[in-house]
Motif scaffolding. Sequence first.
Motif, short mmCIF file in Angstrom:
data_model
loop_
_atom_site.label_atom_id
_atom_site.label_comp_id
_atom_site.label_asym_id
_atom_site.label_seq_id
_atom_site.Cartn_x
_atom_site.Cartn_y
_atom_site.Cartn_z
N LEU A 63 22.52 -55.04 -9.98
CA LEU A 63 23.37 -55.76 -11.31
C LEU A 63 21.90 -56.48 -12.20
O LEU A 63 20.75 -57.26 -11.65
N ASP A 64 21.59 -57.14 -13.36
CA ASP A 64 20.74 -57.75 -14.12
C ASP A 64 21.25 -59.14 -14.85
O ASP A 64 21.43 -58.63 -16.10
N ASP A 65 20.97 -59.61 -13.44
CA ASP A 65 21.69 -60.55 -13.51
C ASP A 65 20.66 -62.11 -12.74
O ASP A 65 20.79 -61.72 -11.97
N PRO A 66 20.29 -63.06 -13.60
CA PRO A 66 19.26 -63.78 -12.86
C PRO A 66 20.10 -64.96 -11.32
O PRO A 66 18.97 -65.26 -10.69
N ARG A 67 21.38 -64.30 -11.66
CA ARG A 67 22.00 -64.67 -9.92
C ARG A 67 22.72 -63.67 -9.06
O ARG A 67 22.75 -64.60 -8.58
N PHE A 68 21.42 -63.14 -9.12
CA PHE A 68 22.37 -61.96 -8.74
C PHE A 68 21.40 -61.97 -7.56
O PHE A 68 20.00 -61.10 -7.83
N ILE A 69 20.84 -61.66 -6.64
CA ILE A 69 19.42 -60.80 -5.44
C ILE A 69 20.14 -59.87 -4.41
O ILE A 69 21.49 -59.88 -3.74
N LEU A 70 20.02 -58.40 -4.59
CA LEU A 70 19.85 -57.21 -4.27
C LEU A 70 19.12 -57.23 -2.52
O LEU A 70 18.00 -57.79 -2.87
N VAL A 71 20.02 -57.74 -1.63
CA VAL A 71 19.17 -57.55 -0.39
C VAL A 71 19.55 -55.78 0.41
O VAL A 71 20.52 -55.08 1.05
N LYS A 72 18.02 -55.57 0.25
CA LYS A 72 18.29 -53.34 0.95
C LYS A 72 18.59 -53.13 2.39
O LYS A 72 17.06 -52.95 2.99
N ALA A 73 19.89 -53.74 2.33
CA ALA A 73 19.54 -53.60 4.27
C ALA A 73 21.24 -53.20 5.08
O ALA A 73 21.75 -53.90 4.02
N ASN A 74 21.36 -52.96 5.92
CA ASN A 74 22.06 -53.36 6.58
C ASN A 74 22.81 -54.70 6.76
O ASN A 74 22.90 -55.61 7.29
#
Length: 299
Positions: A63-74
């Motif tokens: 998501l393109d949102d400054p409040r969101f961080i995607l963690v690419k992990a299990n």
Amino acid sequence: MQEYHVPVLLSESLKGLNIRKGGIYVDLTFGAGGHSRAILELLGDRGKLYGFDQDEDAWKNALDDPRFILVKANFRHIHRFMRFYGEEQVDGVLMDLGVSSHQINWAERGFSYRFEANLDMRMNIRQPVCAVHILNDYPEYRLQQVFSRYGEIRNAKMLAKSIAEQRTHQKLITTGQLNSILKSLAIGPEVKYYSKVYQAIRMEVNDEEGALKEAMEGSIKVLRNGGRLVVISYHSIEDRLVKNFIRSGNAEGQLEKDFFGHGHKPLTAVNKKPILSGEEELKNNPRSRSAKLRIAEKN
């Protein structure tokens, strides 16, 4: 953005998280981002949301949102990554344990008996172990354990023996080869039997039980007092683990006691019985039929 599936029990999940503006939340099963988008709509400008997903296909939906961080992990690594991001305490953790429709419907991933494909079933395509390895390299007794524990297959011993015999003549690589074995052994409706067998293999390939246990243990460590744990499960094996964990703080369901015999429950169940989908959702989304939602609050 790819649509994986319509989030199950969405409004009930959001209510269970008890979202407050400015809070910090974790969506441990990001997928297509349906739950995450809904959480962000309820967060204020100062709120934060972390999404976890090990499937590279899901990363395209970030998501393109400054409040969101995607963690690419299990999601089993929640504690480690929250510490990495400096988030010692969060307000809520959500898990939707269902396999995404995208994964099941993409034949090449080998998750479904409905498509002719190579047996794969890895949620993280970079991990070395896939379904082919399980079926061809596991000793017969271990195959039986997998089918019995994760699929609750009544004739698990006979199934394991049949697979062991078949692979001495030809390596099992495709869904078609596996289905030909299952066809002669199916107890009850074929579809249900096939589904249970594929579920068992998938759970073993991805160590889903171990990952769930670690994710719940990590969630307790990062939740603040009063924070919420919200879990949606889809079969009795997972629901039992979640129920036991909420009851006692571990997947075995045994309350640990100190030297003086005093037990401490890290969580309190918000709903004593699991929340199920209503008639309208069942009508519009058949996959919600088996969903069970449990909510707990950290003490």
